[in-house]
Write an enzyme that holds these catalytic residues in place. Sequence first.
Site: not given
Length: 368
Positions: A15, A75, A94, A96, A118, A270
Site C-alpha cells: 500500500r 503503517k 496508522y 496502534h 485509528e 495489531d
Amino acid sequence: MKIGVPKEIKNNEYRIGLVPGGVQSLVADGHELFIENDGGLGIGISNEDYIAAGATILPDAKSIFETAEMIIKVKEPQKVEIDMLKPHHILYTYLHLAADKELTEGLMNSGCSTVAYETIQEKDGSLPLLVPMSEVAGRMATQVGAAQLEMRNGGKGVLLGGVPGTHRARVTVIGCGIAGTNAIKMAMGMGADVRAIDLSTKRLAELDDLFDNRITTLYSNMGNIEESVVNSDLVIGAVLIPGAKAPKLVTRDMISKMEKGSVVVDIAVDQGGCIETCKPTTHENPTFLVDEVVHYCVANMPGAVARTSTYALTNVTLKHARMIARMGLEDAAAKDPALLLGINTYKGDLVYKQIAEDLGLKYTELKL
C-alpha cells in the site's frame, strides 16, 4: 505545506499513503507533494501517474523525510524511519501504539507530532479512518480462515459451507463491530454455521435483524466464549477498544480444548490481540501452531489486497490531510474534535491517556 509520501517497507506491504487523485487534490490546494521513487509500483501506480497529478518524485526515503513537513504513510514507522523523524514533522498514519512500547518511545524521542488514523473518533464513537481497513480485514479473515482449514495448510479439512449430507463448519466471531460484521457476512455467504459474540445487546439485536435470524447471537461472557470457541472450526477475534490494548478473551486453556486442525484468526493482533496465544506474524510467514490449532495473526492483513485497500484508505484519510496541510495541526485539531482525538504524540509528549496507561508511560495533557 511540503507533504512527503515514502514507500512502505513493512514486510509484504504494498500500500501507499496517497493515490494520484489524493495528490491532485492537495496540489490544487497549493501544497507541494513529494513521492518516493516507485512508491506505488506495487499496486500499479507509476511515477508518471504521480507526476501527472502534480507530484515530484524523490529518489529515496531519506530525501522524503528531509524535504517534507508532513509525512503521510499507511503503517507505523519502522526503526529506520523513526530515526529520520524530526521535531518539525507531522506523521499521519496508522500507529496502534497501545501494543508497542518501543515504537511509542521512539516517536516520543524523535520529538515529532503524530496523528493516528485509528484514534480519529467522531462524537458517535465511530472511527471513520479505520472503517475501510476493518471492512477489508473482516472479509479477509473469513477467506484466510477458510483456506487455513484446508489440510494442505494444517487444517482439519473442513469446507465452510459443507455440501448436502455433511456438517457445515462452525464459525465464531468475537466482537461485532465493522470488522466482525464483515467477517460474519463472508462466513454467511460461504454457508457456514455462524455464532456472533458481543458485549452490546443492542448490537446483537441489530445483527439478528440484519441476518434475518440466520445466525446465533450470544452475549459476551466467559461461559459463552468458551463453549463457542471449543466447538468451533474457525474462530475470528475482532475486538477493538479505540486506542487501547485488546482484552484477552480467548485463553490458552480454551485453545487447548479445540480440535486438532481448527483455526483462529486474530484481526486485533495489531492492538495486542484478543486471543491469548496469538502473536504478530507476516504475510511471508502468516501462521503458527499452538496445541495443534492453526493461528493466523498477520498484523497488516489489508496489505495482501493492497490495491483495493490503498484506494479505500485515501478516500477517508484525505479530508484530514487537507485540513492539517491548510491550517496546520494545531488549528485543524482545534476546529475538529475528531482530529484532536487522533493526536497520539505532540512535540515528543505522549498525549493519549489510554496509551500511556497501557504502556506505563508518562501522560501529558494536550495543550495546543
